[in-house]
Design a protein around this motif. Structure first.
Motif, PDB file in Angstrom:
ATOM      1  N   THR A 189       0.823  -1.227   0.000  1.00 22.53           N
ATOM      2  CA  THR A 189       0.000   0.000   0.000  1.00 22.53           C
ATOM      3  C   THR A 189       0.850   1.267   0.000  1.00 22.53           C
ATOM      4  O   THR A 189       0.316   2.343  -0.212  1.00 22.53           O
ATOM      5  CB  THR A 189      -1.038   0.071   1.150  1.00 22.53           C
ATOM      6  OG1 THR A 189      -0.388   0.299   2.394  1.00 22.53           O
ATOM      7  CG2 THR A 189      -1.907  -1.175   1.198  1.00 22.53           C
ATOM      8  N   ASP A 190       2.167   1.173   0.242  1.00 25.87           N
ATOM      9  CA  ASP A 190       3.024   2.357   0.133  1.00 25.87           C
ATOM     10  C   ASP A 190       3.141   2.751  -1.337  1.00 25.87           C
ATOM     11  O   ASP A 190       3.027   1.918  -2.243  1.00 25.87           O
ATOM     12  CB  ASP A 190       4.426   2.091   0.689  1.00 25.87           C
ATOM     13  CG  ASP A 190       4.467   2.055   2.205  1.00 25.87           C
ATOM     14  OD1 ASP A 190       3.467   2.443   2.833  1.00 25.87           O
ATOM     15  OD2 ASP A 190       5.509   1.629   2.746  1.00 25.87           O
ATOM     16  N   ARG A 191       3.377   4.031  -1.541  1.00 29.39           N
ATOM     17  CA  ARG A 191       3.553   4.550  -2.903  1.00 29.39           C
ATOM     18  C   ARG A 191       4.820   5.396  -2.944  1.00 29.39           C
ATOM     19  O   ARG A 191       5.101   6.141  -2.013  1.00 29.39           O
ATOM     20  CB  ARG A 191       2.351   5.388  -3.327  1.00 29.39           C
ATOM     21  CG  ARG A 191       1.079   4.573  -3.405  1.00 29.39           C
ATOM     22  CD  ARG A 191      -0.074   5.391  -3.951  1.00 29.39           C
ATOM     23  NE  ARG A 191      -1.279   4.593  -4.012  1.00 29.39           N
ATOM     24  CZ  ARG A 191      -1.595   3.768  -5.001  1.00 29.39           C
ATOM     25  NH1 ARG A 191      -0.801   3.630  -6.016  1.00 29.39           N
ATOM     26  NH2 ARG A 191      -2.720   3.087  -4.970  1.00 29.39           N
ATOM     27  N   LEU A 192       5.556   5.248  -4.035  1.00 32.19           N
ATOM     28  CA  LEU A 192       6.774   6.027  -4.256  1.00 32.19           C
ATOM     29  C   LEU A 192       6.582   6.930  -5.458  1.00 32.19           C
ATOM     30  O   LEU A 192       5.954   6.540  -6.441  1.00 32.19           O
ATOM     31  CB  LEU A 192       7.959   5.107  -4.568  1.00 32.19           C
ATOM     32  CG  LEU A 192       8.442   4.143  -3.500  1.00 32.19           C
ATOM     33  CD1 LEU A 192       9.524   3.263  -4.079  1.00 32.19           C
ATOM     34  CD2 LEU A 192       8.968   4.913  -2.312  1.00 32.19           C
ATOM     35  N   SER A 193       7.146   8.102  -5.380  1.00 37.07           N
ATOM     36  CA  SER A 193       7.246   8.990  -6.533  1.00 37.07           C
ATOM     37  C   SER A 193       8.732   9.263  -6.725  1.00 37.07           C
ATOM     38  O   SER A 193       9.450   9.519  -5.753  1.00 37.07           O
ATOM     39  CB  SER A 193       6.518  10.311  -6.285  1.00 37.07           C
ATOM     40  OG  SER A 193       5.142  10.096  -6.164  1.00 37.07           O
ATOM     41  N   TYR A 194       9.189   9.196  -7.958  1.00 35.86           N
ATOM     42  CA  TYR A 194      10.603   9.411  -8.200  1.00 35.86           C
ATOM     43  C   TYR A 194      10.803  10.020  -9.582  1.00 35.86           C
ATOM     44  O   TYR A 194       9.946   9.952 -10.453  1.00 35.86           O
ATOM     45  CB  TYR A 194      11.407   8.113  -8.073  1.00 35.86           C
ATOM     46  CG  TYR A 194      11.078   7.090  -9.124  1.00 35.86           C
ATOM     47  CD1 TYR A 194      11.828   7.005 -10.284  1.00 35.86           C
ATOM     48  CD2 TYR A 194       9.995   6.221  -8.970  1.00 35.86           C
ATOM     49  CE1 TYR A 194      11.521   6.069 -11.272  1.00 35.86           C
ATOM     50  CE2 TYR A 194       9.684   5.291  -9.935  1.00 35.86           C
ATOM     51  CZ  TYR A 194      10.441   5.213 -11.081  1.00 35.86           C
ATOM     52  OH  TYR A 194      10.132   4.307 -12.044  1.00 35.86           O
TER      53      TYR A 194
END
Length: 112
Positions: free
Chosen positions: A17-22
């Motif tokens: 459920t974690d989300r990363l933006s990169y």
């Protein structure tokens, strides 16, 4: 250039459920240093459980199968239409070769 990012090793506290933006920033070595920098568009990455991933994958697979089926059906219809046109063209060529118009040929057949 390829870069492999071992996310689980670099961010061990990640959980489903974690989300990363990169984004990726690149530059070259031409002088003056730091003057040729480009930044990619921001990308997003969701961390999924195995079940969530399999559900997403199945959905993607079903979508692709549906698109392939529609493309196959369109191709089949197009092939049938091309065959009809070829048959009409052959029929027209045969009528022209007899030296008679279609109405003349049918009138003679009626008399016989």
């Amino acid at each position: 250039i390829r870069f492999s990012w071992p996310i689980a090793e670099t961010i061990p506290e990640l959980k489903p459920t974690d989300r990363l933006s990169y984004s990726v920033e690149v530059s070259d070595r031409r002088p003056p240093a730091g003057s040729h920098i480009n930044l990619s568009a921001t990308r997003k990455l969701a961390i999924l459980t195995q079940e969530q991933y399999l559900a997403w994958f199945k959905n993607q697979l079903d979508t692709q199968r549906e698109k392939i089926g529609k493309a196959r059906d369109l191709e089949k219809r197009a092939t049938e239409e091309v065959q009809k046109l070829k048959n009409e063209e052959k029929s027209d060529d045969n009528e022209e070769g007899s030296g008679q118009t279609p109405s003349e040929g049918s009138d003679k057949e009626k008399e016989e």
